[in-house]
Write a protein that holds these residues in place. Structure first.
Motif, short mmCIF file in Angstrom:
data_model
loop_
_atom_site.label_atom_id
_atom_site.label_comp_id
_atom_site.label_asym_id
_atom_site.label_seq_id
_atom_site.Cartn_x
_atom_site.Cartn_y
_atom_site.Cartn_z
N LYS B 17 0.84 -1.20 0.00
CA LYS B 17 0.00 0.00 0.00
C LYS B 17 0.88 1.26 0.00
CE LYS B 17 -3.86 2.26 2.31
NZ LYS B 17 -3.10 3.55 2.29
N ALA B 18 1.95 1.22 0.79
CA ALA B 18 2.85 2.37 0.87
C ALA B 18 3.50 2.66 -0.50
CB ALA B 18 3.92 2.12 1.93
N ILE B 19 3.84 1.59 -1.21
CA ILE B 19 4.43 1.78 -2.55
C ILE B 19 3.38 2.37 -3.50
CG2 ILE B 19 5.38 0.63 -4.58
CD1 ILE B 19 6.71 -1.39 -2.76
N LEU B 20 2.16 1.79 -3.48
CA LEU B 20 1.13 2.21 -4.43
C LEU B 20 0.62 3.62 -4.12
CD1 LEU B 20 -0.68 -1.20 -4.90
CD2 LEU B 20 1.03 -0.13 -6.37
N ASP B 21 0.69 4.03 -2.85
CA ASP B 21 0.29 5.40 -2.48
C ASP B 21 1.18 6.45 -3.14
OD1 ASP B 21 -1.80 4.57 -0.99
OD2 ASP B 21 -0.87 4.87 0.96
N ARG B 22 2.35 6.04 -3.57
CA ARG B 22 3.26 6.99 -4.20
C ARG B 22 2.75 7.45 -5.57
NH1 ARG B 22 8.27 7.41 -1.45
NH2 ARG B 22 8.89 8.63 -3.25
N ASP B 23 1.84 6.68 -6.11
CA ASP B 23 1.18 7.08 -7.35
C ASP B 23 2.12 7.16 -8.55
OD1 ASP B 23 -1.47 7.22 -7.58
OD2 ASP B 23 -1.69 9.25 -6.78
N ASN B 24 3.11 6.26 -8.60
CA ASN B 24 3.94 6.17 -9.80
C ASN B 24 3.22 5.24 -10.77
OD1 ASN B 24 6.06 4.61 -11.48
ND2 ASN B 24 7.11 6.49 -10.89
N ILE B 25 2.86 5.76 -11.92
CA ILE B 25 1.98 5.03 -12.83
C ILE B 25 2.61 3.72 -13.30
CG2 ILE B 25 2.79 6.36 -14.84
CD1 ILE B 25 -0.74 4.95 -14.33
N ASN B 26 3.92 3.71 -13.57
CA ASN B 26 4.56 2.49 -14.06
C ASN B 26 4.62 1.41 -13.00
OD1 ASN B 26 5.12 3.37 -16.74
ND2 ASN B 26 6.73 4.69 -15.91
N LEU D 107 12.34 2.36 4.17
CA LEU D 107 13.49 3.13 4.63
C LEU D 107 13.42 4.57 4.12
CD1 LEU D 107 16.23 3.45 5.98
CD2 LEU D 107 17.29 2.40 3.96
N TRP D 108 13.07 4.73 2.85
CA TRP D 108 12.95 6.08 2.27
C TRP D 108 11.95 6.92 3.08
CZ3 TRP D 108 15.78 8.71 -1.03
CH2 TRP D 108 15.24 9.83 -1.69
N SER D 109 10.84 6.31 3.48
CA SER D 109 9.85 7.02 4.31
C SER D 109 10.44 7.40 5.67
CB SER D 109 8.61 6.16 4.53
OG SER D 109 7.97 5.92 3.31
N LEU D 111 13.47 7.89 6.44
CA LEU D 111 14.51 8.92 6.30
C LEU D 111 13.91 10.31 6.09
CD1 LEU D 111 16.96 6.95 4.00
CD2 LEU D 111 17.47 7.70 6.32
N HIS D 112 12.64 10.37 5.66
CA HIS D 112 12.01 11.67 5.39
C HIS D 112 10.90 11.99 6.39
CE1 HIS D 112 13.95 10.62 1.59
NE2 HIS D 112 14.03 11.90 1.38
N SER D 113 10.75 11.15 7.42
CA SER D 113 9.59 11.29 8.31
C SER D 113 9.68 12.51 9.22
CB SER D 113 9.43 10.03 9.15
OG SER D 113 10.57 9.86 9.96
N ASP D 114 10.89 12.98 9.48
CA ASP D 114 10.99 14.12 10.40
C ASP D 114 11.24 15.44 9.68
OD1 ASP D 114 13.41 11.94 10.98
OD2 ASP D 114 14.05 13.84 10.08
N GLU D 115 10.97 15.41 8.36
CA GLU D 115 11.20 16.67 7.63
C GLU D 115 9.96 17.57 7.69
OE1 GLU D 115 12.61 15.81 3.71
OE2 GLU D 115 14.43 14.87 4.45
#
Lengths: 115, 115, 115, 115, 115, 115
Positions: B17-26, D107-109, D111-115
């Motif tokens: 879900k976290a990946i798909l929430d990014r909304d990258n179409i590919n 991990l990417w999330s 790393l950006h969670s406290d921005e």
């Protein structure tokens, strides 16, 4: 059958014989299992060949793919079954498998061209 | 069902879900094909799951193996069919797959322990 | 010997037993060859273990590396021989093997810490 | 920065030091190139880290992916650039990379969670 | 020596020279380590070549296998030692390595045919 | 442009067409994403081609490398940028990638020989 297939078969047999003539017991036993594992068991031979084809495709080994495509044709795998297997392998293995799909489909066409 | 399986499922769904929430179409379209390819077609779902299991095993991906072992259990794959698939994968992929076979068989046992 | 090694051994044996209890003849025969191939032949056992270690490292299988590192220690492989093998594997397999080298060296140190 | 990242860094440095303390000249030189190759040249550091991330993802090495995700965050890679890199890796490497994408995105999330 | 071997050597040297003429410092240094790592150290050159051969076989790189088979012949590896190395690689890497074994054995025969 | 490149293009297109004529919806959709993923997005097309080149090199697929080398030339990748990408791929993927580097550099030279 196409000349290319016949040539593949002959070279494969000659080289296998050369390896087995070395009389290394472990290599010989491995070749024995490699034959046995595709024989009918709980799964039929056709399904096992599809498994071998999918595994060879994601591991991207042209000679192995060639062998299993020929065996699939011998086992009367239908076009749609072949496509479904290739589609699973493509999705699992990614675009890096596409050159192998191209060659697999070319051979599949050749094997069915005189029907 | 074992707790480990339930935990695997939940983590997998949350991260997908976290990946798909990014909304990258590919990436979204890829996930769409990844589901579609295992649906019944010329081959039935069970056979497709066995293909996915064999491909995941020779590529040595534990999470992928876990997913397909669970799906195989849901599709009522018989013990002998599971063994045959593992045997093909082991011979194609070599002893380097054995640690993955160990974990696949442990999960297979867990999934059938309360039957 | 470290607890981690003992735990690895026990889990490995238990899971191998679970696989072999399934009584799949091809899997059983494969396990037989997998043992036989490291026994003394034209090459001694130590050299064969170094081959197994190099192969496992370039294929990046932690469990396989762990097994061969333990066996190398048992066969009294010298530090320099271990380093030379790791260096060949690192150059052939590239930086992608480095995480496995880290764990291999950590285990190598543990295995020699009480000498 | 998250604790998990800090722990990863410390363990990585400690284990690298243990390897380099062995004083094997070839391994040392390899580690030297492994640092040098990501330094700014004809391509800037950010692009090189994206290359390292894509290569690590298709080769499916979690520790390598973790390292490059952290470096990408340090080099101020934008979300869209990260997604594009992951999408290329996913299509080239196939669904077998998805478990690694899941962990890379988690991990990417973080790393950006406290921005 | 067979013509095929001579042709392989010449093409390899010409192409290596073309790469090194580019004057990329990191690539040059890598090629330097790649030579150094097979030189006698704690392990002798013959054992190192067997390691290189096993690693190349499980990674299924024909050009790399060709190179190490030639080097093994130069280092007077015995037939039985060659077989033992191939057997370990076959078991570790699985049947997917068999096409490479076929070509390795064909070359090994050619290299010894005029003795 | 060299004849070899033209021949590669024609064969590639003919075989792709043969696959797509089969009308398998999942394979078709995969080919669609495979084109889309290299189109300009947050990253420009040139950077995406470098990612594709690095990924193809560490996965050691000659046809894929050939395709991306041609695309890199079309996108006016500079010599130094090409070298930097190859250097990252070489270090990540190890000496096993060198035969592919040789062929990539030969093609790169051919593509620039009439400039």
């Amino acid at each position: 059958m196409s000349d290319r297939v016949e040539k593949f078969r002959k070279e494969r047999e000659a080289l296998n014989k050369a390896i087995l003539d070395r009389d290394n017991i472990n290599i010989k036993r491995f070749f024995g299992i490699d034959s046995a594992v595709y024989r009918e068991g709980a799964l039929d031979t056709k399904t096992k060949e599809l498994l071998g084809l999918a595994a060879s495709t994601v591991l991207r080994c042209d000679d192995c793919i060639t062998y299993h495509v020929i065996r699939c044709a011998e086992e009367r795998v239908a076009d749609g079954e072949f496509d479904d297997t290739m589609a699973v392998a493509l999705v699992v293995g990614g675009s890096i498998t596409i050159p192998h799909l191209r060659r697999a489909y070319r051979l599949w066409s050749e094997l069915h061209s005189d029907e």
